[in-house]
Design an enzyme around this catalytic site. Structure first.
Site, PDB file in Angstrom:
ATOM      1  N   TYR A 107       0.834  -1.202   0.000  1.00 35.44           N
ATOM      2  CA  TYR A 107       0.000   0.000   0.000  1.00 35.44           C
ATOM      3  C   TYR A 107       0.866   1.248   0.000  1.00 35.44           C
ATOM      4  O   TYR A 107       2.041   1.222   0.337  1.00 35.44           O
ATOM      5  CB  TYR A 107      -0.957   0.001   1.195  1.00 35.44           C
ATOM      6  CG  TYR A 107      -0.298   0.064   2.548  1.00 35.44           C
ATOM      7  CD1 TYR A 107      -0.218   1.265   3.245  1.00 35.44           C
ATOM      8  CD2 TYR A 107       0.233  -1.078   3.136  1.00 35.44           C
ATOM      9  CE1 TYR A 107       0.376   1.331   4.481  1.00 35.44           C
ATOM     10  CE2 TYR A 107       0.836  -1.027   4.375  1.00 35.44           C
ATOM     11  CZ  TYR A 107       0.904   0.182   5.047  1.00 35.44           C
ATOM     12  OH  TYR A 107       1.507   0.239   6.282  1.00 35.44           O
ATOM     13  N   ASN A 161      10.125  -5.688   8.082  1.00 38.92           N
ATOM     14  CA  ASN A 161      10.888  -4.458   8.321  1.00 38.92           C
ATOM     15  C   ASN A 161      12.271  -4.850   8.830  1.00 38.92           C
ATOM     16  O   ASN A 161      12.381  -5.528   9.855  1.00 38.92           O
ATOM     17  CB  ASN A 161      10.200  -3.571   9.356  1.00 38.92           C
ATOM     18  CG  ASN A 161       8.939  -2.929   8.828  1.00 38.92           C
ATOM     19  OD1 ASN A 161       8.666  -2.957   7.634  1.00 38.92           O
ATOM     20  ND2 ASN A 161       8.157  -2.352   9.717  1.00 38.92           N
ATOM     21  N   TYR A 163      15.722  -3.372  10.192  1.00 39.01           N
ATOM     22  CA  TYR A 163      16.322  -2.162  10.758  1.00 39.01           C
ATOM     23  C   TYR A 163      17.809  -2.364  11.030  1.00 39.01           C
ATOM     24  O   TYR A 163      18.224  -3.426  11.503  1.00 39.01           O
ATOM     25  CB  TYR A 163      15.660  -1.790  12.087  1.00 39.01           C
ATOM     26  CG  TYR A 163      14.189  -1.507  12.015  1.00 39.01           C
ATOM     27  CD1 TYR A 163      13.724  -0.239  11.714  1.00 39.01           C
ATOM     28  CD2 TYR A 163      13.252  -2.507  12.269  1.00 39.01           C
ATOM     29  CE1 TYR A 163      12.365   0.034  11.663  1.00 39.01           C
ATOM     30  CE2 TYR A 163      11.890  -2.249  12.220  1.00 39.01           C
ATOM     31  CZ  TYR A 163      11.457  -0.979  11.919  1.00 39.01           C
ATOM     32  OH  TYR A 163      10.106  -0.719  11.870  1.00 39.01           O
ATOM     33  N   HIS A 172       2.785   6.328  14.473  1.00 41.71           N
ATOM     34  CA  HIS A 172       1.743   6.104  13.473  1.00 41.71           C
ATOM     35  C   HIS A 172       0.681   5.176  14.038  1.00 41.71           C
ATOM     36  O   HIS A 172       0.886   4.516  15.055  1.00 41.71           O
ATOM     37  CB  HIS A 172       2.341   5.475  12.209  1.00 41.71           C
ATOM     38  CG  HIS A 172       2.882   4.099  12.442  1.00 41.71           C
ATOM     39  ND1 HIS A 172       4.137   3.859  12.963  1.00 41.71           N
ATOM     40  CD2 HIS A 172       2.329   2.870  12.237  1.00 41.71           C
ATOM     41  CE1 HIS A 172       4.339   2.563  13.065  1.00 41.71           C
ATOM     42  NE2 HIS A 172       3.250   1.928  12.637  1.00 41.71           N
ATOM     43  N   HIS A 234       1.958   4.273  17.853  1.00 44.33           N
ATOM     44  CA  HIS A 234       3.117   3.507  18.310  1.00 44.33           C
ATOM     45  C   HIS A 234       4.294   3.790  17.391  1.00 44.33           C
ATOM     46  O   HIS A 234       4.122   4.229  16.252  1.00 44.33           O
ATOM     47  CB  HIS A 234       2.810   2.011  18.384  1.00 44.33           C
ATOM     48  CG  HIS A 234       2.358   1.403  17.088  1.00 44.33           C
ATOM     49  ND1 HIS A 234       1.036   1.370  16.694  1.00 44.33           N
ATOM     50  CD2 HIS A 234       3.049   0.802  16.089  1.00 44.33           C
ATOM     51  CE1 HIS A 234       0.930   0.774  15.522  1.00 44.33           C
ATOM     52  NE2 HIS A 234       2.149   0.425  15.121  1.00 44.33           N
ATOM     53  N   ARG A 245      17.788  -5.500  13.663  1.00 43.40           N
ATOM     54  CA  ARG A 245      16.549  -6.090  14.132  1.00 43.40           C
ATOM     55  C   ARG A 245      15.568  -6.189  12.971  1.00 43.40           C
ATOM     56  O   ARG A 245      15.485  -5.279  12.140  1.00 43.40           O
ATOM     57  CB  ARG A 245      15.944  -5.227  15.238  1.00 43.40           C
ATOM     58  CG  ARG A 245      14.684  -5.845  15.862  1.00 43.40           C
ATOM     59  CD  ARG A 245      13.531  -4.901  15.852  1.00 43.40           C
ATOM     60  NE  ARG A 245      12.350  -5.480  16.488  1.00 43.40           N
ATOM     61  CZ  ARG A 245      11.176  -4.895  16.541  1.00 43.40           C
ATOM     62  NH1 ARG A 245      11.011  -3.697  16.011  1.00 43.40           N
ATOM     63  NH2 ARG A 245      10.140  -5.498  17.096  1.00 43.40           N
TER      64      ARG A 245
END
EC number: 1.14.11.53
Length: 360
Positions: A107, A161, A163, A172, A234, A245
């Site tokens: 999205y 995700n 990181y 968000h 959060h 991570r």
């Protein structure tokens, strides 16, 4: 001479200290009585806010170190395939210190949006991102179904995700018009934390203390619903990513979620270039498809923050805002710890400019 910082996290810690100028600007109570009233009511409001957040969180340690290692090797394979250009364009979204990999459904969000703000996110047309890899079903989703954390067939969207140290994601709320609840995430490679109700400020960059601080361990599953998913933002702060991570986010899209139409795909191509099978795209070109430089952690603009520079303050819908004591009005510290969550159930100041948050 200006101070030198070896890491963005040090800069954040330094900037979070009050300057004398900021202290002078703070409004002083009109009387000692007013000061006492404020001092008494704020801790109560903080505790109530934290209690509401806790009520919407379930967390459990589900994957052993060996199981984590097997899944982490699969995540490395995803990264390798993306680096070789083996995925579709909208499967991969790169930013300094953070890469996202969309599977099943993707999205638009952040700087990709033509019109920004809550409710503007749109699903891509079907087939614009790669399917969910088989290993996600076999190694992750199946375990969650077996433990009755989610029903079978629930997940049709998986996002990884990835990181690097010092990375983050700004405050968000996962778009309510796009995703059903609950939101399920599984953490790998290292421990980190999820923070609720933080304020992000830019130029200079700083992050407020959270309403609620939730440690997130390697191999743990975090499930957000209710207040924690819908009524408070959060984020992941730069100072909480000390090692690499990765998190696998598993969600279900709503059947009525708005979706981009292929025929309306956009404007960045000239008419003469739209020959044959070339398709228009309604999105702005992505900022970068390159990997982060080794020194990216020391730069003041990091991760998705560069996508937020021109954003207006995005809080929750008006009917959900609270005039006092909301997470977006106060900077707070939580005194709670993840150990209060178990596998067995539900027990499981002032910024210079407006808060910049986004639904994501």
């Amino acid at each position: 001479m200006s101070a030198t910082y070896t890491d963005l996290r040090e800069k954040l810690q330094s900037l979070n200290r009050d300057s004398p100028k900021e202290v002078r600007k703070r409004k002083q109570p009109a009387s000692d009585t007013e000061e006492e009233d404020e001092a008494g009511s704020e801790p109560e409001a903080e505790e109530e806010e934290a209690r509401k957040v806790r009520s919407g969180i379930r967390q459990m340690r589900l994957f052993s170190p060996d199981e984590c290692a097997a899944i982490e090797s699969k995540i490395d394979e995803v990264v390798s395939r993306a680096d070789k250009g083996l995925y579709q364009e909208h499967t991969v979204d790169r930013a300094p210190l953070r890469n996202k990999y969309f599977f099943g459904e993707g999205y638009t969000y952040g700087a990709q949006l033509q019109r920004r703000g809550p409710g503007q996110e749109r699903l891509y047309p079907k087939g614009e991102v790669d399917e969910i890899p088989g290993w996600v079903h076999e190694l992750v989703i199946r375990r969650l179904v077996e433990r009755r954390i989610i029903p079978e067939g629930f997940v049709n969207s998986a996002v990884i995700n990835d990181y690097q140290p010092g990375g983050c994601i700004v405050s968000h709320v996962d778009p309510i018009h796009i995703f059903e609840r609950p939101i399920v995430s599984v953490s790998f490679f290292s421990d980190s934390a999820l923070c609720f109700g933080c304020k992000f400020q830019f130029k200079p960059i700083r992050v407020s203390e959270p309403v609620f601080f939730l440690p997130v361990r390697r191999g743990s599953v975090t499930v957000l619903s209710g207040y924690a998913a819908d009524e408070i933002t959060h984020c992941i702060r730069p100072q909480d990513i000390k090692e690499r991570r990765a998190v696998v986010i598993l969600r279900k899209t709503r059947t009525e979620a708005p979706r981009l139409e292929m025929k309306s795909l956009s404007s960045s191509y000239q008419p003469e270039r739209l020959q044959g099978s070339n398709r228009q795209h309604i999105l702005k070109p992505k900022r970068s498809h390159r990997k982060a430089d080794p020194d990216a952690a020391h730069r003041p603009r990091i991760l998705e923050m560069d996508k937020e520079e021109n954003r207006r303050s995005v809080l929750l819908p008006k009917q959900r805002r609270r005039s006092h004591f909301s997470s977006e009005n106060y900077w707070r510290r939580s005194h709670d710890h993840v150990d209060t969550y178990t596998e067995t159930g539900e027990d499981e100041g002032s910024p210079v400019r407006k808060v910049k948050m986004r639904r994501h």
